[in-house]
Design a protein around this motif. Structure first.
Motif, PDB file in Angstrom:
ATOM      1  N   ASP A 176       0.815  -1.213   0.000  1.00  0.00           N
ATOM      2  CA  ASP A 176       0.000   0.000   0.000  1.00  0.00           C
ATOM      3  C   ASP A 176       0.845   1.258   0.000  1.00  0.00           C
ATOM      4  OD1 ASP A 176      -2.239  -1.583   0.038  1.00  0.00           O
ATOM      5  OD2 ASP A 176      -2.527  -1.440   2.217  1.00  0.00           O
ATOM      6  N   GLY A 234      -2.529   7.324  -2.451  1.00  0.00           N
ATOM      7  CA  GLY A 234      -2.960   7.666  -3.793  1.00  0.00           C
ATOM      8  C   GLY A 234      -3.206   9.153  -3.945  1.00  0.00           C
ATOM      9  N   ALA A 280      -5.289   8.592   0.554  1.00  0.00           N
ATOM     10  CA  ALA A 280      -5.678   7.306   1.134  1.00  0.00           C
ATOM     11  C   ALA A 280      -4.767   6.208   0.596  1.00  0.00           C
ATOM     12  CB  ALA A 280      -7.130   7.004   0.796  1.00  0.00           C
ATOM     13  N   ARG A 326      -3.640   2.698  -0.943  1.00  0.00           N
ATOM     14  CA  ARG A 326      -4.201   1.796  -1.935  1.00  0.00           C
ATOM     15  C   ARG A 326      -3.108   0.861  -2.415  1.00  0.00           C
ATOM     16  NH1 ARG A 326      -4.713   5.181  -7.643  1.00  0.00           N
ATOM     17  NH2 ARG A 326      -2.459   5.319  -8.006  1.00  0.00           N
ATOM     18  N   ALA A 327      -3.487  -0.307  -2.916  1.00  0.00           N
ATOM     19  CA  ALA A 327      -2.513  -1.254  -3.452  1.00  0.00           C
ATOM     20  C   ALA A 327      -1.866  -0.670  -4.696  1.00  0.00           C
ATOM     21  CB  ALA A 327      -3.193  -2.572  -3.781  1.00  0.00           C
ATOM     22  N   SER A 328      -0.523  -0.722  -4.733  1.00  0.00           N
ATOM     23  CA  SER A 328       0.201  -0.096  -5.840  1.00  0.00           C
ATOM     24  C   SER A 328       1.414  -0.935  -6.223  1.00  0.00           C
ATOM     25  CB  SER A 328       0.685   1.311  -5.450  1.00  0.00           C
ATOM     26  OG  SER A 328      -0.395   2.141  -5.088  1.00  0.00           O
TER      27      SER A 328
END
Length: 740
Positions: free
Chosen positions: A265, A268, A272, A274-276
């Motif tokens: 994570d 973004g 927040a 987020r999976a990246s």
């Protein structure tokens, strides 16, 4: 001057008394009769040189090659030696592993000024102070000794010589302190190095795949952290495993590829998590961790153990390249043709520049430059980091197709640009200096600045309808100064460009290389191998029958090569291996029948086989006093008295009575003077009479009151140390000068 036999050394810390005849260094040298050769020697032929002992001791000599034959001072240091026993440090003839190195340089110095050897003892030892130096913390020592190529029966032009350490005379059977380092003198090396490679040229470097890591999804970029030594891998999803999200930054153990941490994570556009995926790694953080770019406009940082990355989301277009900034806490980013320096904490651009075109760059902080590649226009722009302005532009020929990479060699500042199936090299001023052509697409480069090597990963195009493609890539290694190949090309099966560009990471020193294959979802660990390269070769020898022959050959390589000695009895037409001859030094007693025999050493490892040039042994019949030598003594080799009992070939008396002023060592016959008691009982130091015809024999009795250690005659110690060479040498010299 004849020393007084049986005089015990004074206790620790006692001051030197006027008229004392034996110095501390001299006593230490005289007690070296039982110093054997020691542990494996470092393959590095440069000086200084280190060797490792059987218990992890480290011995280092400040200079080992090209020494002044007339005399040189060398610094000898050690660490990790035993603190329960003393050691000797000296230059001796190297007779090979598990063989006593004798004779040694030194002798009975009557002035106490000898520096040919040193005696090191634990703190509190009875001999600490006047005779011996104490160990430092952790079994360390740092001493200086004076060595020369010839003297006291030792000639390092004819025999191999080493600086050695060995447990002292009170623990003569203790082999745990044995370490040796070969040394050679200028213009007097026993043989020229080189050798002939049998299957590959001697010293051939290659790389071998030793492990494949599949624990990091689809690897896009990687970095081997210089401090923590962890392998960081930026990864995306593998298309064939759509049911599993493999995006993120992975922290791998570089030895086995096990994933120690995975950071999935990152913040973004709204802040927040987020999976990246991790697209490009900018560089290392101090101690551990990396700065990296995550799609599309994220700049993050993370280290092993983190559950999520910290980061910022930039305004503007997609980040196309990233590198460390000019100050802590900043990064340089390219968003297409726009180059900016960004504060990582806030995402604020402190300065920006829009170039005519391009998408990727390489930063050279040491020379204050950024090299920005515009593949579409065929241009390479130099940006000054101080002014943040373009100062020069250069042509990139042949860039009308596939863009590869832009990297800077940190050692020279040379710019390497991958274009199609070529690498264009420019010097630090932008001048083109070399074009390297491969059979595949140039996709990444990495540098080992210390070793002067450049590594290039070439990927296959992946289109099997193209005759130039075979689905296999290549790893090439170049000398970064003259651009010549520095290792054999290594095929990279299955490494093609269809799912992403390959990337490289090189361990400092170049012993280990990591290369990614995005299409296969793997990272391959490669290790360097080197075929045997001879560093010391034997030379032709001429000896008399009955004399000892010592031939020395050494080689370096990775893995460490083994050695086998071979002999030819028919002028090199056929060769056979000698049974048990698996040490660097081959020793044997010459026989008349061996006249004209040829010898060579063959070194082998997994990479190849290398042989030394054959050398010829010439053996002549012994003449003169050979029979007299037999009358002079029994030749008990365990006492060191055999050689000095009267070898007529060196000018000694045929009856071995020592009448020409020497001491008849090792003599037990009736004509050997009245020293038979010492000759028969002196198994520790090699007995003999002390004073010619007067026969004032000295036995090995007489204990030191404080220690119970046997008192040893100074003259007998000298004979033991030199293995007879000193007395023979002096006797022959006196006869030559007419003083017999």
């Amino acid at each position: 001057m004849t020393p007084t036999p049986g005089t015990p050394p004074t206790g620790p810390g006692r001051p030197r008394r006027p008229g004392r005849r034996l110095g501390a260094a001299a006593v230490a040298a005289l007690l070296l009769a039982a110093v054997p050769a020691g542990a494996a020697v470092s393959a590095d032929a440069a000086t200084p040189k280190s060797a490792t002992g059987p218990q992890g001791q480290k011995l280092t000599v400040s200079a080992t090659t090209g020494l002044d034959p007339a005399g040189a001072k060398i610094r000898v240091t050690g660490e990790g030696y035993g603190t329960t026993s003393g050691i000797y440090v000296a230059l001796c003839k190297d007779n090979g592993a598990n063989r006593v190195p004798s004779p040694c340089l030194g002798g009975a110095d009557m002035s106490g000024g000898s520096k040919n050897s040193q005696w090191i003892v634990p703190k509190g030892d009875p001999y600490e102070g006047e005779l011996a130096l104490p160990f430092g913390p952790g079994g360390t020592f740092d001493v200086e000794i004076e060595i020369r190529s010839e003297g006291d029966g030792l000639d390092c032009a004819d025999v191999p010589c080493s600086v050695v350490t060995r447990a002292d005379h009170r623990a003569s059977g203790d082999r745990t302190q044995d370490v040796r380092i070969p040394v050679t003198f200028a213009g007097r090396e026993p043989g020229e190095p080189g050798g002939e490679g049998v299957d590959v040229p001697a010293g051939t470097v290659s790389y071998k795949p030793v492990a494949v890591f599949t624990s990091a999804g689809k690897p896009l970029d990687l970095l081997l952290h210089p401090d923590s030594k962890k392998l960081y891998v930026g990864a995306d999803n593998i298309p064939d495993t759509a049911d599993t999200d493999e995006r993120g930054l992975y922290v791998l153990n570089p030895e086995d590829g096990k994933a120690e941490t995975r950071i999935t994570d990152a913040p973004g556009s709204t802040g927040a998590l987020r999976a990246s995926a991790a697209a490009r790694i900018s560089g290392p953080l101090p101690g551990d961790g990396v700065v990296y770019n995550y799609p599309l406009r994220g700049v993050g940082s993370a280290k092993a153990g983190d559950t999520a990355a910290t980061g910022v989301w930039l305004a503007g277009s997609t980040i196309t390249d990233i590198a460390p900034g000019t100050a802590p806490g900043t990064v340089l980013v390219a968003q297409g043709a726009k180059l900016s320096e960004i504060e990582r904490a806030t995402g604020t651009a402190t300065r920006s520049l829009t170039l005519p075109g391009g998408t990727q760059f390489a930063a050279d902080h040491a020379r204050g430059a950024v090299w920005f590649s515009d593949f579409a226009a065929g241009k390479l722009h130099r940006v000054d980091l101080a002014s943040f302005a373009v100062t020069a532009s250069f042509d990139l020929p042949g860039t009308d197709s596939i863009a590869g990479f832009t990297e800077v060699d940190p050692a020279s500042g040379a710019v390497w640009v991958g274009v199609n199936r070529s690498v264009l090299v420019f010097d630090a001023t932008g001048k083109p200096v070399k074009t390297l052509v491969g059979k595949d697409l140039a996709r990444d480069a990495a540098f080992d600045a210390a070793g002067g090597r450049a590594f290039v990963a070439w990927q296959d195009g992946g289109d099997l309808s193209d005759p130039a493609n075979d689905n296999n890539g290549t790893l090439t290694v170049y000398d970064s100064t003259d651009f010549t190949p520095a290792a054999k090309d290594l095929p990279l099966p299955g490494n093609q460009t269809q799912l992403g560009a390959a990337s490289l990471a090189v361990e400092p020193g170049g012993a280990t290389v990591f290369v990614t294959s995005p299409a296969e979802g793997k990272v391959t660990r490669l290790t360097r191998q080197v075929s045997p390269l001879v560093t010391q070769a034997p030379a032709d020898r001429s000896v008399r029958a009955g004399e000892e022959v010592a031939l020395t050959a050494r080689a370096e390589g990775t893995p460490e090569p083994s050695v086998r000695w071979q002999v030819s009895t028919d002028g090199s037409q056929t060769w056979r291996e000698l049974d048990g001859a698996t040490e660097p030094v081959l020793t044997f007693t010459a026989k008349s029948a061996q006249d004209g025999y040829r010898y060579r050493a063959e070194f082998r490892n997994d990479v190849g086989t290398t042989r030394t040039a054959p050398v010829t042994l010439t053996v002549t019949e012994a003449t003169g006093g050979d029979t007299g030598g037999g009358n002079g003594g029994s030749g008990d080799t365990t006492t060191g008295g055999a050689a000095t009992g009267g070898d007529g070939s060196t000018g000694g008396d045929s009856d071995g009575d020592g009448s020409d002023g020497g001491a008849s060592t090792g003599a037990s016959g009736s004509s050997g003077g009245s020293g038979s008691s010492a000759g028969s009982t002196g198994s520790t130091v090699g007995g003999g009479s002390v004073g010619g015809n007067t026969g004032a024999g000295t036995t090995s009795g007489g204990s030191l009151a404080a220690t119970g250690i046997t008192v040893i005659s100074v003259t007998l110690l000298a004979a033991a140390l030199l293995g007879g060479g000193l007395l023979i040498h002096r006797r022959a010299r006196r006869r030559t000068s007419g003083l017999a």
